[in-house]
Scaffold this active site. Structure first.
Site, short mmCIF file in Angstrom:
data_model
loop_
_atom_site.label_atom_id
_atom_site.label_comp_id
_atom_site.label_asym_id
_atom_site.label_seq_id
_atom_site.Cartn_x
_atom_site.Cartn_y
_atom_site.Cartn_z
N GLY A 8 42.36 -21.28 -17.60
CA GLY A 8 42.61 -20.10 -18.42
C GLY A 8 42.62 -20.44 -19.89
O GLY A 8 43.27 -21.41 -20.30
N ALA A 9 41.90 -19.64 -20.68
CA ALA A 9 41.84 -19.88 -22.13
C ALA A 9 42.26 -18.62 -22.88
O ALA A 9 41.58 -18.14 -23.78
CB ALA A 9 40.42 -20.29 -22.54
N GLY A 10 43.42 -18.10 -22.50
CA GLY A 10 44.00 -16.96 -23.19
C GLY A 10 45.07 -17.39 -24.17
O GLY A 10 45.03 -18.50 -24.71
N GLY A 12 48.13 -18.34 -23.75
CA GLY A 12 48.85 -19.54 -23.36
C GLY A 12 47.95 -20.73 -23.14
O GLY A 12 48.25 -21.84 -23.59
N ALA A 78 36.99 -20.24 -12.34
CA ALA A 78 37.57 -20.87 -11.15
C ALA A 78 37.31 -20.01 -9.92
O ALA A 78 37.56 -18.80 -9.93
CB ALA A 78 39.06 -21.08 -11.35
N CYS A 159 54.33 -5.10 -18.09
CA CYS A 159 53.99 -5.19 -19.51
C CYS A 159 54.04 -3.77 -20.08
O CYS A 159 53.08 -3.00 -19.93
CB CYS A 159 52.61 -5.81 -19.68
SG CYS A 159 52.18 -6.19 -21.38
N GLY A 320 54.69 -13.37 -25.96
CA GLY A 320 53.99 -14.47 -26.59
C GLY A 320 54.84 -15.68 -26.91
O GLY A 320 54.48 -16.82 -26.58
N CYS A 353 59.15 -9.76 -30.23
CA CYS A 353 58.08 -8.80 -29.97
C CYS A 353 57.93 -7.87 -31.16
O CYS A 353 58.92 -7.37 -31.70
CB CYS A 353 58.39 -7.98 -28.72
SG CYS A 353 57.06 -6.81 -28.30
N LYS A 388 52.72 -7.05 -37.75
CA LYS A 388 51.81 -7.20 -36.62
C LYS A 388 50.40 -7.55 -37.11
O LYS A 388 49.71 -8.39 -36.52
CB LYS A 388 51.78 -5.91 -35.80
CG LYS A 388 50.95 -5.98 -34.51
CD LYS A 388 51.59 -6.89 -33.48
CE LYS A 388 50.81 -6.89 -32.16
NZ LYS A 388 51.18 -5.77 -31.29
#
Length: 430
Positions: A8-10, A12, A78, A159, A320, A353, A388
């Site tokens: 995963g390359a988001g 995180g 994957a 979310c 985040g 947040c 933001k």
């Protein structure tokens, strides 16, 4: 030489790859498996949904920056993890073996669990940039032919911030287009009350968000179970404390954006000992899987139990800064294991947040994110909107430059009095 693979390359996974590279040094190998070679800044998707951002402005091509940081990128995606073999199978049939793995995949979006739900049916989404671009086309049609709007989050969602954000951002876009007076808006949420956010509230989020909804003439339905969505209406059951149907609603709509429930991705779902029944990764306090101790997990894919019982299922968000504390703990613990030591780092799971409302917003700090808390604070104002925007520019710069935590991030957090957000608890070695 140890080989660490990040899946995963988001938000995180990309930062985890950078931090692992910094922590482990050049003598060890860091690889990333991702579906595609592009990073998307997901928090900007509500802006994309109304045309305030385009795809190019929130994307980063990871090929060059990963090559610069000596991180191998496998963009095939994957297909299936084989943890007993320490091997991950890719979509093209190739397999990669690893010494340690960090699962940072984010979720699969469970649109199929409700009839008529999702971008391929009767609702819009801002969970992915592709969905947000589709929502922008639907917003254009709404402005041309105004009618009832429904925004919110379905049962099992975890979310909620982006739902509130999009409701107020859309409100601002409709006001700018001079058609807001012809668009009745309803906020439909599985939360037991406005501002619960999957966290039983933070500070006065209940009062602040109820006030914002009233001020913007947005009605709301809580404890909502979405039963079915048709082209012109949403069928909603309002659930009582005892689980019975308190009231049934037929909410008219010509435009709907509802956040879905999440589940683990197919590559990991159903692996005994690795995931819970929903497909989320089981992890101990060191972000480490108890059955497969060489597997770590960070972010939305981590299994976290809900905060208390609610009439309608409500999940816990992974924000985040909470995710970044998981990243730091994971990088430290993998480094310790490679050196032959026991893992000692525990993520703080503190949270900050910034929820943008188009021209204002609400911010909250929860230390830790899961109550009871040492800090439980929320505030609102135009400064949140500006903050933001600043955070978006800063985080995209961080991804493009390949930095996990630039010095000015530490200084900014210290200036805000929340420097512990990025730190982790390091237990003394026995």
């Amino acid at each position: 030489m140890a080989h660490v693979v990040v899946v995963g390359a988001g938000l995180g996974g990309t930062i985890a790859a950078y931090e692992l590279r910094d922590k482990l040094g050049a003598e060890h190998k860091v690889s990333v498996v991702n579906k595609g070679s592009t990073f998307h800044f997901v928090p900007s998707n509500p802006w994309v949904g109304v045309g305030w951002r385009d795809r190019a402005s929130i994307e980063v091509d990871l090929v060059k920056v990963f090559a610069k940081r000596k991180i191998a990128l496998h963009a095939q995606g994957a297909k299936r993890l084989h943890p007993a073999e320490r091997r991950i199978e890719l979509m093209d049939g190739e397999s990669i073996t690893y010494d340690y793995m960090v699962i940072a995949t984010g979720p699969e979006l469970a649109f199929d669990e409700i009839e008529g739900f999702g971008p391929d049916a009767h609702t819009q989404s801002v969970c992915h940039v592709d969905h947000a671009l589709m929502a922008k086309q639907a917003v254009d049609k709404l402005i041309a032919n105004p009618g009832p709007v429904v925004i919110g989050a379905v049962q099992g969602a975890s979310c909620y911030g982006p739902a509130y954000e999009f409701a107020f951002i859309l409100d601002k876009a409709l006001r700018d287009a001079k058609v807001r007076d012809r668009v009745p808006m309803t906020f439909v949420t599985s939360e037991p009350y406005v501002g619960h956010l999957g966290l039983d509230g933070v500070g006065n989020t209940k009062g602040l968000l109820e006030g914002e909804l009233r001020e913007h003439h947005i009605k709301w339905i809580c404890n909502a179970r979405v039963d079915k969505i048709e082209a012109d209406k949403m069928l909603v059951s309002e659930i009582a404390e005892d689980g019975s149907v308190f009231k049934s609603h037929e909410v008219p709509q010509v435009f709907t954006m509802m956040l879905p429930a999440f589940r683990g991705i197919e590559a990991v779902r159903g692996i005994e000992g690795l995931t819970n029944p929903r497909g989320f990764i089981l992890a101990d306090e060191h972000q480490r899987n108890p059955t497969f101790p060489e597997v770590f997990s960070i972010g939305v894919c981590v299994a976290i139990p809900p905060v208390g019982k609610t009439p309608v299922p409500v999940g816990v968000p992974k924000t985040g800064f909470m995710i970044e504390s998981m990243v730091t703990a994971t990088a430290h613990n993998i480094d310790q294991l490679i050196k032959g030591k026991a893992p000692t780092a525990v993520a703080t799971w503190n949270a900050v947040c910034l929820a943008d409302f188009g021209d204002s917003g609400i911010a909250f700090v929860a230390q830790p994110q899961i109550p009871p808390r040492n800090v439980n604070w929320s505030s609102s104002g135009k400064w949140v909107h500006l903050a933001k925007i600043g955070f978006e520019k800063y985080f995209l710069h961080k991804i493009r430059s390949g930095e996990s935590e630039p010095f000015y991030e530490r200084l900014a957090m210290q200036a805000l009095g929340i420097d512990k957000l990025k730190k982790v608890k390091i237990e003394p070695e026995s």
